[in-house]
Design a protein around this motif. Structure first.
Motif, short mmCIF file in Angstrom:
data_model
loop_
_atom_site.label_atom_id
_atom_site.label_comp_id
_atom_site.label_asym_id
_atom_site.label_seq_id
_atom_site.Cartn_x
_atom_site.Cartn_y
_atom_site.Cartn_z
N ASP A 181 0.79 -1.32 -0.17
CA ASP A 181 -0.02 -0.01 -0.08
C ASP A 181 0.90 1.22 -0.04
N THR A 183 0.26 4.49 -0.67
CA THR A 183 -0.42 5.70 -0.54
C THR A 183 0.53 6.83 -0.08
N SER A 201 -4.52 4.87 -2.16
CA SER A 201 -5.97 5.51 -2.19
C SER A 201 -5.72 6.58 -3.10
N LYS A 204 -6.05 10.75 -1.90
CA LYS A 204 -4.83 11.36 -1.15
C LYS A 204 -4.03 12.24 -2.41
N GLY A 214 -11.13 7.51 -4.12
CA GLY A 214 -10.61 6.69 -5.15
C GLY A 214 -9.51 5.83 -4.72
C1 LIG Z 1 -2.32 4.07 3.73
C2 LIG Z 1 -3.77 4.10 3.35
N1 LIG Z 1 -4.39 3.31 2.73
C3 LIG Z 1 -5.63 3.27 2.35
C4 LIG Z 1 -6.31 4.20 2.71
C5 LIG Z 1 -7.77 4.33 2.52
O1 LIG Z 1 -8.23 5.09 1.37
P1 LIG Z 1 -9.68 5.67 1.13
O2 LIG Z 1 -10.20 6.53 2.08
O3 LIG Z 1 -9.53 6.25 -0.21
O4 LIG Z 1 -10.44 4.35 1.25
C6 LIG Z 1 -5.71 5.27 3.53
C7 LIG Z 1 -6.80 6.42 4.11
O5 LIG Z 1 -6.32 7.12 4.75
C8 LIG Z 1 -4.61 5.21 3.98
O6 LIG Z 1 -3.96 6.12 4.71
#
Ligand SMILES: Cc1ncc(COP(=O)(O)O)c(C=O)c1O
Length: 389
Positions: A181, A183, A201, A204, A214
Motif C-alpha cells: 500500500d 499511498t 488511495s 490522497k 478513489g
Molecule cells: C495508507 C492508506 N491506505 C488506504 C487508505 C484508504 O483510502 P480511502 O479513504 O480512499 O478508502 C488510507 C486512507 O487514509 C491510507 O492512509
C-alpha cells in the motif's frame, strides 16, 4: 420522431477526428451498444474487446488506469471506488479459506479490520508483526499457508521504512505475493522493485484536493486480468466523474508532491529544534532511524511528519485545538495541511503491547503537510506550542 422519443434518443455531437478536445470528455454512459447479437456473443465469450457495461470497463476509467500503471511502472491497473475498496478487492480475490496473511501493526487501521474481522469469518488467518521484526517476517513467510504479505512504507503514522530488498527476497523465496500500500510514497516511488501489486488511495496525493474518493490496484497484466472478474462482479469500480477528478488532479501531482516534501522537511527541522517536542519522525531527517534506507529506496520522503510532544495527552489535545492553519481532519495528501492525534485516529484497535511495538504514544501527533507557504505553517505551529506550553 415524436418529441417524447427524441428526448430519449438525443442526437449525438462528436467532433471530427482532426478536431480533438484537449481535455478528454467524461464517459458517463453505463451502457455501450454493439451492432449485432453476434458481436455481443463474441464480446461475452472473450473473442472481442469492447465496452459493454461500465462496472466492467469504461473509457474514462481506462484512461485513468493507463496513466496509473505508467506512473507506477507496471502493465495494468484497476481503478476502484476508494482506497479501501482496492485493499478489499485484492484480499478477497487473492485469498481462500486456510490461507494466512502477514500484516503489520504499522498499517492503516481498516486493513487490519478487513483481515481480522471480515476475512477471519471465511477461514483466512493472519499474523501481526512489526515491520522492523525481520526475524519474525522471515519465519512467517516460510509457513506453508502464508499466501501474501501486505505492508506500507512509509508506515502510518510513524513513517518507518520497510526494507524492500529484504521483504521481496524472502517473499520470492517462499512464493508469497507482495502487496505494498504505497499511498504515502505516491505513484512515482518503488516502481523498480519487484513488488507484485501496488495499492493506492487516490483520495490522497493522486487527486490532491480532498474532494473525491478513489483507489487503485496496479500490477502485471496477468495478475490484474485474474482479478478483473472479481472486481467487476463485486461492483468495485470507480465512478467516471470521480475518475475525471483524479485525472485532473494528477496534472499537478508532481508539483504538489514535491512542494509537500519540501515543506515537510522544513517543518520537521523546525520541530526537531523545539524544546516542547520530544522526538520528530520524518524520513528525510538524518536523525530518523530509517533515513539511510529511505534515501536508498525513495526519490523523496513524503508529506507526513509525526512527532511526540513533551507533556501530557491533554496538552497535546490543547495544542491541536490551538492550531489555526492546520485543520483537525482524518486524511492526508491534500493541498491544505492537517493535524491528527495519532492514537485516537489510527490505533484504537491496538492492544498496549501492539501500540508499543508500533511506537505510538499518547502524545503522538501526525501532520499531513500541504502546499501553503512554509513560513505560515511554522508560525502556526509556533503560536500553538507557545499558547499551550
Ligand atoms: C495508507 C492508506 N491506505 C488506504 C487508505 C484508504 O483510502 P480511502 O479513504 O480512499 O478508502 C488510507 C486512507 O487514509 C491510507 O492512509
Amino acid at each position: 420522431m415524436k418529441k417524447e422519443t427524441l428526448v430519449n434518443h438525443q442526437p449525438p455531437v462528436r467532433p471530427e477526428p482532426s478536431n480533438e478536445p484537449l481535455v478528454e470528455p467524461v464517459h458517463r454512459s453505463v451502457k455501450y451498444t454493439l451492432p449485432s447479437v453476434e458481436e455481443i456473443e463474441k464480446l461475452l465469450s472473450g473473442k472481442k474487446d469492447a465496452y459493454f457495461y461500465s462496472r466492467y470497463a469504461n473509457p474514462t476509467l481506462c484512461q485513468l488506469e493507463l496513466l496509473l500503471c505508467k506512473m507506477q511502472d507496471r502493465e495494468d491497473a484497476l481503478a476502484t471506488s476508494s482506497g479501501v475498496t482496492a485493499i478489499t478487492t485484492c484480499l478477497l480475490s487473492l485469498l481462500k479459506q486456510g490461507d494466512n496473511v502477514l500484516m503489520f501493526v504499522e498499517s492503516y487501521r481498516p486493513t487490519r479490520y478487513i483481515v481480522r474481522n471480515l476475512l477471519a469469518k471465511f477461514g483466512v488467518t493472519h499474523s501481526l508483526l512489526s515491520i522492523k521484526d525481520h526475524q519474525g517476517i522471515a519465519s512467517e513467510l516460510v509457513r506453508e499457508n502464508t499466501r501474501l504479505i501486505i505492508f506500507e512504507s512509509p508506515t502510518n503514522p510513524m513513517t518507518w521504512i520497510a526494507d524492500l530488498d529484504f521483504i521481496i527476497g524472502q517473499a520470492q523465496e517462499n512464493n508469497v505475493l507482495t502487496l505494498l500500500d504505497s499511498t504515502f510514497a505516491g505513484l512515482h516511488n518503488y516502481g523498480h522493485y519487484v513488488i507484485d501489486l501496488f495499492l493506492h488511495s487516490l483520495t490522497k496525493y493522486a487527486s490532491g484536493h480532498g474532494d473525491v474518493l478513489g483507489g487503485a490496484i496496479i500490477g502485471s497484466k496477468e495478475l490484474i486480468s485474474s482479478m478483473r472478474p472479481d472486481y467487476a462482479n463485486t461492483g468495485a469500480a470507480l465512478a467516471p466523474d470521480s475518475a475525471y477528478l483524479v485525472l485532473r488532479g494528477l496534472k499537478t501531482y508532481f508539483l504538489r508532491y514535491r512542494r509537500q516534501c519540501k515543506n515537510a522537511l522544513k517543518i520537521a527541522e523546525f520541530l526537531e529544534n523545539h524544546d516542547c517536542v520530544e522526538k520528530v519522525f520524518y524520513p528525510g531527517l538524518e536523525t530518523h532511524p530509517d533515513h539511510q534506507l529511505a534515501k536508498k529506496q525513495m526519490q523523496d520522503f513524503g508529506g507526513i511528519v509525526t512527532f511526540h510532544l513533551e507533556g501530557t495527552e491533554k496538552q497535546m489535545h490543547a495544542f491541536i485545538e490551538a492550531l489555526q492553519i492546520f485543520r483537525l481532519a482524518a486524511s492526508l495528501g491534500s493541498t491544505e495541511s492537517m493535524v491528527t492525534p495519532a492514537k485516537l485516529f489510527f490505533a484504537t484497535d491496538l492492544a498496549p503491547q501492539e501500540l508499543e511495538m508500533g511506537g505510538i504514544k499518547d502524545t503522538t501527533v501526525r501532520l499531513s503537510i500541504g502546499i501553503e507557504d512554509p513560513a505560515d505553517l511554522i508560525a502556526d505551529l509556533n503560536q500553538a506550542l507557545y499558547k499551550v506550553f
